[in-house]
Write an enzyme that holds these catalytic residues in place. Sequence first.
Site, PDB file in Angstrom:
ATOM      1  N   ASP A 167     -20.715 -15.081 -13.392  1.00  0.00           N
ATOM      2  CA  ASP A 167     -20.143 -14.664 -12.210  1.00  0.00           C
ATOM      3  C   ASP A 167     -20.383 -13.308 -11.723  1.00  0.00           C
ATOM      4  OD1 ASP A 167     -18.381 -16.472 -13.236  1.00  0.00           O
ATOM      5  OD2 ASP A 167     -16.723 -15.454 -13.449  1.00  0.00           O
ATOM      6  N   LYS A 175     -16.362 -23.192 -11.810  1.00  0.00           N
ATOM      7  CA  LYS A 175     -14.975 -23.289 -12.641  1.00  0.00           C
ATOM      8  C   LYS A 175     -13.738 -22.786 -11.528  1.00  0.00           C
ATOM      9  CE  LYS A 175     -16.212 -19.016 -14.683  1.00  0.00           C
ATOM     10  NZ  LYS A 175     -15.231 -17.997 -14.070  1.00  0.00           N
ATOM     11  N   CYS A 192     -14.089 -12.617 -17.704  1.00  0.00           N
ATOM     12  CA  CYS A 192     -15.101 -13.883 -17.812  1.00  0.00           C
ATOM     13  C   CYS A 192     -16.132 -13.701 -18.757  1.00  0.00           C
ATOM     14  CB  CYS A 192     -15.529 -14.396 -16.285  1.00  0.00           C
ATOM     15  SG  CYS A 192     -14.048 -15.016 -15.273  1.00  0.00           S
TER      16      CYS A 192
HETATM   17  C1  VGL Z   1     -12.811 -12.710 -13.084  1.00  0.00           C
HETATM   18  C2  VGL Z   1     -10.890 -11.700 -12.587  1.00  0.00           C
HETATM   19  C3  VGL Z   1     -10.375 -12.689 -11.871  1.00  0.00           C
HETATM   20  C4  VGL Z   1     -14.183 -12.460 -13.881  1.00  0.00           C
HETATM   21  C5  VGL Z   1     -12.570 -13.651 -12.481  1.00  0.00           C
HETATM   22  O1  VGL Z   1     -14.886 -13.193 -13.453  1.00  0.00           O
HETATM   23  O2  VGL Z   1     -14.149 -11.874 -14.803  1.00  0.00           O
HETATM   24  N1  VGL Z   1     -12.008 -11.687 -13.192  1.00  0.00           N
HETATM   25  N2  VGL Z   1     -11.383 -13.799 -11.803  1.00  0.00           N
END
Ligand code: VGL
Length: 191
Positions: free
Chosen positions: A13, A105, A146
């Site tokens: 991410d 995802k 994540c």
């Molecule tokens: C994430 C918060 C909300 C991440 C994803 O990638 O860690 N954090 N959605």
Amino acid sequence: MVPIFMRALIIVDVQNDFCPGGSLGTARGNEVAAAVGHYLEGDLAKVNDYAHVVATQDWHIDPGAHFSENPDFVDSWPRHCVADTAGAQMHDALKDAPIDAYFRKGEYEAAYSGFEGKADGTALADWLRERGVDSLDVVGIATDHCVRATALDALQEGFEVRILTGMCAAVDNARGDKAFEEMEKAGAELV
Ligand code: VGL
């Protein structure tokens, strides 16, 4: 006998919305993106001899209560990484990175783990196993969400896991440190 690993790097991410200026920017997001970019170009990555480099992407269409007007920044969040927007794109520092596949995802629900992601319909664990990968290095954002969920699932799936901690950014540093401890307890090596 010396064990021979078939190792992949998983970049979790590292998207614009999780970097400064993004809707859910982590303080060290840009730093981590640049560090991962340099790492892939440098000798250290060669030493680790990755069989594959893959990335995960949060890719939201309508993830329900994952988005909130009044987010608590633990279970609910401002809108982020909406599919096909600039915020969901990988950080510019990784634009030319040699990434073999992108596992998206979270289209219709929260999905913290990269193992919930699919690339062309193939789930991450299957994609890795089909290629003989048994060992993973994990970097990315966010350590406390994540990265944590991806590492714990990787261990559950039976992969050897190392976390390259200098190339991970947290939403909350104290939670990030706790997440590192939890990953180590579960069997990951912190590097
Ligand atoms: C994430 C918060 C909300 C991440 C994803 O990638 O860690 N954090 N959605």
